[in-house]
Design an enzyme around this catalytic site. Structure first.
Site, short mmCIF file in Angstrom:
data_model
loop_
_atom_site.label_atom_id
_atom_site.label_comp_id
_atom_site.label_asym_id
_atom_site.label_seq_id
_atom_site.Cartn_x
_atom_site.Cartn_y
_atom_site.Cartn_z
N ALA A 73 0.83 -1.22 0.00
CA ALA A 73 0.00 0.00 0.00
C ALA A 73 0.86 1.26 0.00
O ALA A 73 1.64 1.49 0.93
CB ALA A 73 -0.90 -0.01 1.23
N TYR A 140 9.04 10.39 -3.90
CA TYR A 140 8.57 8.99 -3.95
C TYR A 140 9.71 8.05 -3.55
O TYR A 140 9.56 7.22 -2.65
CB TYR A 140 8.05 8.66 -5.36
CG TYR A 140 7.80 7.19 -5.56
CD1 TYR A 140 6.85 6.53 -4.82
CD2 TYR A 140 8.55 6.45 -6.48
CE1 TYR A 140 6.63 5.16 -4.98
CE2 TYR A 140 8.33 5.10 -6.66
CZ TYR A 140 7.37 4.45 -5.90
OH TYR A 140 7.17 3.11 -6.05
N ASP A 284 13.46 11.89 -15.55
CA ASP A 284 13.68 10.55 -16.09
C ASP A 284 15.17 10.29 -16.30
O ASP A 284 15.80 10.96 -17.12
CB ASP A 284 12.99 10.39 -17.45
CG ASP A 284 11.53 10.01 -17.34
OD1 ASP A 284 11.12 9.56 -16.26
OD2 ASP A 284 10.81 10.16 -18.34
N1 UFG Z 1 7.50 7.13 -21.54
C1 UFG Z 1 7.21 7.75 -22.75
N2 UFG Z 1 5.91 8.06 -23.02
C2 UFG Z 1 4.90 7.79 -22.13
C3 UFG Z 1 5.20 7.15 -20.92
C4 UFG Z 1 6.52 6.85 -20.65
O1 UFG Z 1 8.11 8.02 -23.55
O2 UFG Z 1 3.74 8.12 -22.43
C5 UFG Z 1 8.89 6.78 -21.26
C6 UFG Z 1 9.42 7.43 -19.99
O3 UFG Z 1 9.93 8.70 -20.29
C7 UFG Z 1 10.47 6.42 -19.55
C8 UFG Z 1 9.93 5.09 -20.05
O4 UFG Z 1 8.96 5.40 -21.04
O5 UFG Z 1 11.66 6.68 -20.22
C9 UFG Z 1 9.26 4.28 -18.96
O6 UFG Z 1 8.34 5.13 -18.28
P1 UFG Z 1 7.30 4.59 -17.21
O7 UFG Z 1 6.50 5.76 -16.75
O8 UFG Z 1 6.58 3.43 -17.76
O9 UFG Z 1 8.22 4.05 -16.04
P2 UFG Z 1 9.37 4.81 -15.20
O10 UFG Z 1 10.66 4.21 -15.63
O11 UFG Z 1 9.25 6.28 -15.26
O12 UFG Z 1 8.90 4.44 -13.74
C10 UFG Z 1 9.33 3.31 -13.08
C11 UFG Z 1 8.27 2.88 -12.08
C12 UFG Z 1 8.14 3.93 -11.00
C13 UFG Z 1 9.50 4.21 -10.40
C14 UFG Z 1 10.47 4.62 -11.46
C15 UFG Z 1 11.85 4.82 -10.89
O13 UFG Z 1 7.03 2.70 -12.71
O14 UFG Z 1 7.27 3.46 -9.99
O15 UFG Z 1 10.55 3.60 -12.46
O16 UFG Z 1 12.58 5.68 -11.71
F1 UFG Z 1 9.44 5.21 -9.49
#
Ligand code: UFG
Length: 328
Positions: A73, A140, A284
């Site tokens: 959670a 986070y 990112d």
């Molecule tokens: N991305 C896009 N377009 C979108 C969504 C995402 O280009 O519409 C890219 C993001 O910029 C990133 C990659 O796809 O480069 C993955 O993005 P996500 O949002 O799917 O995942 P993240 O890597 O940002 O997030 C993950 C976990 C989070 C955690 C984070 C740690 O989901 O909970 O890694 O950095 F906090």
């Protein structure tokens, strides 16, 4: 003796509940249904309430003989955590202490904690192993890292042993087709691409094409949600066998760029993804890839979905059958 799963109506929580039930284990779910879905919990008792409410927690611990806790959670949107750190430190850190205090009171001494790759921040080197410096770049990641610190102290002081599992990019859905990913709002790459193919969105935006990666887009390590679930069960078993407090990374050890993920979706679905190139999304990191050697060695964790096509195919099956997620 029951295993208490907090956040068991959420994405990773509900898959872990299902995996525990497949093994015939007794499970009790606690969830405030703020982000979770009642329909994601099929055959386990679901207690709806909040970890901010110690009386509610006491009531659940009073009703069951809890053997161990799996704590999912939490709030998990990186961007939101920057805007509202108060929500993240309260929900993810302070409320975790309410849960721990109930565990101390009821002499429950085993906890598996849902942590994140975000505890590392911008990596100094990849693949990232567990000894990599922890320098979260957002509230986070900090809110989760603080809990990891608290867990170490609660072990020393109160004897609660814990395994913190630091997930990289969770994706995919249970092959039964009964549960899958349904976030409101959705921010994750793979579901957004699949929603685009289902006509729920006009296009997918690629956030940043100027990273220092081979094709200019960010690289991530995608791990199937059922491989994550398996790791939670192995961690519970290790604690039951007397294991000590530790932390493990969970990823496949292979990185895929945003463009590679889009191409793989096109291959799996046979459809073309409409793409728009957009600026970078703040915060990112360019590359996040896990070394998960430690959990493979210590707990014999053996991921079954290392192939990105198989992972995407499981997500596609869920999204096609449930284009509006659990609400249909
Ligand atoms: N991305 C896009 N377009 C979108 C969504 C995402 O280009 O519409 C890219 C993001 O910029 C990133 C990659 O796809 O480069 C993955 O993005 P996500 O949002 O799917 O995942 P993240 O890597 O940002 O997030 C993950 C976990 C989070 C955690 C984070 C740690 O989901 O909970 O890694 O950095 F906090």
């Amino acid at each position: 003796m029951a295993i208490l799963v907090t956040g068991g109506a959420g994405y990773i929580g509900s898959h872990t509940v299902k995996a525990l039930q497949r093994q015939g284990r007794d499970v009790v779910v606690l969830d405030n249904l703020y982000k979770g879905h009642r329909q994601a919990v099929k055959d386990a008792p679901l207690h709806v309430g909040d970890l901010g409410d110690p009386a509610f927690i006491a009531d659940v611990f009073g009703q069951y003989s809890v053997d161990a806790v799996v704590h999912f959670a939490a709030l998990s949107l990186v961007g939101e955590s920057v805007q509202r750190p108060d929500l993240y430190f309260r929900n993810n850190t302070a409320y975790a202490m309410n849960l721990l205090d109930a565990m101390v009171k009821h002499k429950v001494d085993k906890l598996v904690f849902s942590s994140t790759a975000a505890v590392y921040g911008e990596p100094h080197s990849v693949p990232i192993d567990e000894d990599h410096p922890k320098a979260p770049t957002n509230p986070y990641g900090e809110s989760k890292l603080f809990v990891e610190h608290i867990l170490r102290r609660y072990d020393t002081a109160f004897g609660i042993r814990s395994v913190s599992l630091r997930y990289f990019n969770a994706a995919g859905a249970d092959p039964s087709g009964e549960i899958g990913e349904d976030h409101q709002p959705e921010t994750h790459l793979i579901p957004i691409i699949l929603q685009t193919l289902l006509g729920k969105r006009e296009h997918i935006e690629i956030f940043g094409t100027d990273y220092s990666t081979p094709d200019g887009t960010c690289i991530r390590d995608y791990i199937h949600v059922n491989d994550l679930s398996d790791a939670h069960i192995l961690a519970l078993d290790a604690l039951a066998a007397g294991g000590s407090t530790t932390a493990y990374n969970l990823g496949c050890g292979q990185g895929f760029s945003v463009r590679e993920v889009i191409r793989t979706v096109e291959k799996v679905t046979g459809r073309t993804v409409p793409v728009v190139e957009s600026p970078r999304r703040p915060g990112d990191p360019a590359v996040l890839v896990a070394s998960s050697e430690r959990i493979k060695r210590d707990l014999q964790w053996n991921p079954q979905y290392e192939n990105l096509e198989t992972l995407i195919a499981s997500a596609w099956q869920w999204h096609q059958a449930h284009p509006d997620g659990f609400s249909q």
